[in-house]
Design a protein around this motif. Structure first.
Motif, PDB file in Angstrom:
ATOM      1  N   ASP A  16       5.295  12.956   4.863  1.00 45.24           N
ATOM      2  CA  ASP A  16       3.956  11.991   4.134  1.00 45.24           C
ATOM      3  C   ASP A  16       3.288  11.039   4.959  1.00 45.24           C
ATOM      4  O   ASP A  16       2.173  10.864   4.970  1.00 45.24           O
ATOM      5  N   LEU A  17       3.937   9.571   4.860  1.00 45.48           N
ATOM      6  CA  LEU A  17       3.745   8.660   4.615  1.00 45.48           C
ATOM      7  C   LEU A  17       3.855   8.509   6.526  1.00 45.48           C
ATOM      8  O   LEU A  17       3.465   7.323   6.449  1.00 45.48           O
ATOM      9  N   GLY A  18       4.685   9.154   7.372  1.00 41.89           N
ATOM     10  CA  GLY A  18       4.949   8.540   8.328  1.00 41.89           C
ATOM     11  C   GLY A  18       5.876   7.784   8.655  1.00 41.89           C
ATOM     12  O   GLY A  18       5.666   6.487   9.701  1.00 41.89           O
ATOM     13  N   VAL A  19       6.742   7.853   7.934  1.00 43.05           N
ATOM     14  CA  VAL A  19       7.782   6.511   8.171  1.00 43.05           C
ATOM     15  C   VAL A  19       9.552   7.021   7.901  1.00 43.05           C
ATOM     16  O   VAL A  19       9.526   7.832   7.849  1.00 43.05           O
TER      17      VAL A  19
ATOM     18  N   GLU B 132       0.701  -0.803   0.087  1.00 37.71           N
ATOM     19  CA  GLU B 132      -0.582  -0.144   0.059  1.00 37.71           C
ATOM     20  C   GLU B 132       0.886   1.185  -0.044  1.00 37.71           C
ATOM     21  O   GLU B 132       0.402   2.539  -0.262  1.00 37.71           O
ATOM     22  N   ARG B 133       1.963   1.174   1.033  1.00 37.11           N
ATOM     23  CA  ARG B 133       2.964   2.530   1.039  1.00 37.11           C
ATOM     24  C   ARG B 133       3.195   2.667  -0.370  1.00 37.11           C
ATOM     25  O   ARG B 133       3.729   3.845  -1.006  1.00 37.11           O
ATOM     26  N   ARG B 134       4.389   1.576  -1.658  1.00 36.42           N
ATOM     27  CA  ARG B 134       4.752   2.158  -2.834  1.00 36.42           C
ATOM     28  C   ARG B 134       3.646   1.772  -3.630  1.00 36.42           C
ATOM     29  O   ARG B 134       3.851   2.486  -4.535  1.00 36.42           O
ATOM     30  N   SER B 135       2.275   1.524  -3.729  1.00 35.78           N
ATOM     31  CA  SER B 135       1.562   2.426  -4.301  1.00 35.78           C
ATOM     32  C   SER B 135       1.376   3.368  -4.207  1.00 35.78           C
ATOM     33  O   SER B 135       0.873   4.543  -5.244  1.00 35.78           O
ATOM     34  N   ALA B 136       1.177   3.950  -3.263  1.00 34.11           N
ATOM     35  CA  ALA B 136       1.065   5.295  -2.299  1.00 34.11           C
ATOM     36  C   ALA B 136       2.587   6.125  -2.770  1.00 34.11           C
ATOM     37  O   ALA B 136       1.586   7.597  -3.655  1.00 34.11           O
ATOM     38  N   ILE B 137       3.147   6.030  -3.252  1.00 34.24           N
ATOM     39  CA  ILE B 137       4.170   6.752  -3.652  1.00 34.24           C
ATOM     40  C   ILE B 137       4.606   6.567  -4.852  1.00 34.24           C
ATOM     41  O   ILE B 137       4.496   7.892  -5.295  1.00 34.24           O
ATOM     42  N   LEU B 138       3.969   5.842  -5.589  1.00 34.97           N
ATOM     43  CA  LEU B 138       3.824   5.633  -6.988  1.00 34.97           C
ATOM     44  C   LEU B 138       2.558   6.443  -7.409  1.00 34.97           C
ATOM     45  O   LEU B 138       3.143   7.183  -8.358  1.00 34.97           O
ATOM     46  N   ALA B 139       2.251   6.839  -6.824  1.00 35.12           N
ATOM     47  CA  ALA B 139       0.472   7.279  -7.336  1.00 35.12           C
ATOM     48  C   ALA B 139       0.978   8.959  -7.450  1.00 35.12           C
ATOM     49  O   ALA B 139       0.988  10.084  -7.768  1.00 35.12           O
ATOM     50  N   ILE B 140       2.251   9.247  -5.925  1.00 38.68           N
ATOM     51  CA  ILE B 140       2.537  10.340  -6.037  1.00 38.68           C
ATOM     52  C   ILE B 140       3.127  10.418  -7.212  1.00 38.68           C
ATOM     53  O   ILE B 140       3.282  12.066  -7.269  1.00 38.68           O
ATOM     54  N   VAL B 141       4.484  10.079  -7.767  1.00 37.63           N
ATOM     55  CA  VAL B 141       5.035  10.425  -8.289  1.00 37.63           C
ATOM     56  C   VAL B 141       4.906  10.014  -9.213  1.00 37.63           C
ATOM     57  O   VAL B 141       5.411  11.389 -10.282  1.00 37.63           O
ATOM     58  N   ASN B 142       3.649   9.463  -9.740  1.00 35.07           N
ATOM     59  CA  ASN B 142       2.634   9.815 -11.019  1.00 35.07           C
ATOM     60  C   ASN B 142       2.055  10.580 -11.884  1.00 35.07           C
ATOM     61  O   ASN B 142       2.182  11.541 -12.400  1.00 35.07           O
ATOM     62  N   ARG B 143       1.902  11.455 -10.175  1.00 39.58           N
ATOM     63  CA  ARG B 143       1.170  12.592 -10.240  1.00 39.58           C
ATOM     64  C   ARG B 143       1.566  13.986 -10.675  1.00 39.58           C
ATOM     65  O   ARG B 143       1.176  14.957 -11.254  1.00 39.58           O
ATOM     66  N   GLU B 144       2.462  13.518  -9.897  1.00 40.17           N
ATOM     67  CA  GLU B 144       3.493  15.072  -9.692  1.00 40.17           C
ATOM     68  C   GLU B 144       4.569  15.024 -10.595  1.00 40.17           C
ATOM     69  O   GLU B 144       4.887  16.626 -11.113  1.00 40.17           O
ATOM     70  N   GLY B 145       5.037  14.248 -11.410  1.00 40.16           N
ATOM     71  CA  GLY B 145       6.403  13.279 -12.045  1.00 40.16           C
ATOM     72  C   GLY B 145       7.008  13.693 -11.828  1.00 40.16           C
ATOM     73  O   GLY B 145       8.556  12.824 -12.003  1.00 40.16           O
ATOM     74  N   ALA B 146       7.425  14.080  -9.808  1.00 41.09           N
ATOM     75  CA  ALA B 146       8.561  13.621  -9.426  1.00 41.09           C
ATOM     76  C   ALA B 146       8.434  13.527  -8.198  1.00 41.09           C
ATOM     77  O   ALA B 146       7.224  14.393  -7.473  1.00 41.09           O
ATOM     78  N   ALA B 147       8.903  13.355  -7.029  1.00 39.80           N
ATOM     79  CA  ALA B 147       8.649  13.755  -5.647  1.00 39.80           C
ATOM     80  C   ALA B 147      10.135  13.614  -4.893  1.00 39.80           C
ATOM     81  O   ALA B 147      11.124  12.850  -5.204  1.00 39.80           O
ATOM     82  N   GLN B 148       9.992  14.124  -3.467  1.00 38.33           N
ATOM     83  CA  GLN B 148      11.748  13.931  -2.818  1.00 38.33           C
ATOM     84  C   GLN B 148      11.252  12.602  -1.615  1.00 38.33           C
ATOM     85  O   GLN B 148      10.281  13.105  -1.380  1.00 38.33           O
TER      86      GLN B 148
END
Length: 253
Positions: free
Chosen positions: A34-37, A11-27
């Motif tokens: 954001d994910l609390g990890v 679930e965490r990796r799916s969330a990360i991938l959704a953010i990267v695909n939506r924003e084009g990049a992620a720090q």
């Protein structure tokens, strides 16, 4: 406990991938907050996602992979998920008539199941999928020709669309570059989208097969509204909360 931990990681990796695909990049650091990890956890997730070919690692984070990719590159991505999807999809294969498969590597995983469906006619606009279909016994394989899209290897253009519409199909099995609950499925190539529309116009049933990494994302060319999709198949259990936004629009398997 290990199973629960695995689910949380997915679930965490799916969330990360959704953010990267939506924003084009992620720090990396922002993802951790954001994910609390921990940043170390996110770093491992990004490495795993890159190993699956789902994003590209850069210093301090990751960027989305954009643009069409060759069939051989796509086939190796999320292979286990594609097998789960194929196992579900094969229960929908008719006993007679014709079906259509798009040029996706996800739908390609369905080819081995055709051995037990003698008498079917199967059309596709992918030479790779055509070759796999042709190896099945007592199956009539039809390659939809046209212009070859150099970056994906599939056949597109007016000739491909006209050929796709020259037959009537019991079912059209298709995938997508991205799927969003509001915007439906979309592709990185307008030409790919046009051929899929042509197949769908002659099909009694439209089945969208996508792994969960494609969810909650959009690409360039809109293809199908989810209300046009008769069935959405993912590797997830239909009751999975990640599918909540989709279940009001279409049936899930």
């Amino acid at each position: 406990m290990a199973t629960s931990s695995t689910v949380r990681a997915e679930e965490r990796r799916s969330a990360i991938l959704a953010i990267v695909n939506r924003e084009g990049a992620a720090q990396l650091e922002k993802l951790a907050v954001d994910l609390g990890v921990s940043p170390m956890t996110v770093r491992r997730d990004l490495d795993d996602l890159e190993a699956e070919g789902l994003l590209r690692r850069v210093r301090g984070g990751a960027i989305a992979i954009s643009g069409p990719r060759l069939f051989g590159e796509r086939r190796a991505v999320r292979a286990r998920a594609k097998q789960v999807i194929a196992a579900k999809a094969k229960t929908l294969l008719p006993t007679m008539g014709a079906i259509a498969l798009d040029a996706s590597s996800t739908v390609a995983a369905l080819a081995p199941a055709l051995n037990s469906h003698a008498g079917l006619t199967v059309a596709t606009n992918s030479y790779e999928n055509f070759t796999a279909i042709r190896s099945a016994q007592n199956i009539t394989a039809v390659l939809i020709g046209g212009e070859q899209e150099p970056s994906t290897g599939s056949f597109v253009g007016k000739l491909a669309c006209d050929a796709a519409e020259s037959m009537l199909y019991q079912c059209f099995f298709t995938s997508a570059s991205a799927v969003d609950a509001d915007h439906g499925s979309s592709e990185v190539s307008l030409a790919e989208s046009q051929v899929k529309h042509a197949f769908a116009r002659r099909s009694r049933q439209l089945v969208l097969c996508v792994d969960s990494s494609k969810l909650d994302a959009t690409a360039i060319a809109t293809t199908f509204d989810l209300t046009e999709v008769h069935l959405l198949i993912t590797e997830l259990d239909p009751a999975d909360p990640r599918l909540d936004a989709y279940r009001k629009h279409t049936q899930l398997l």
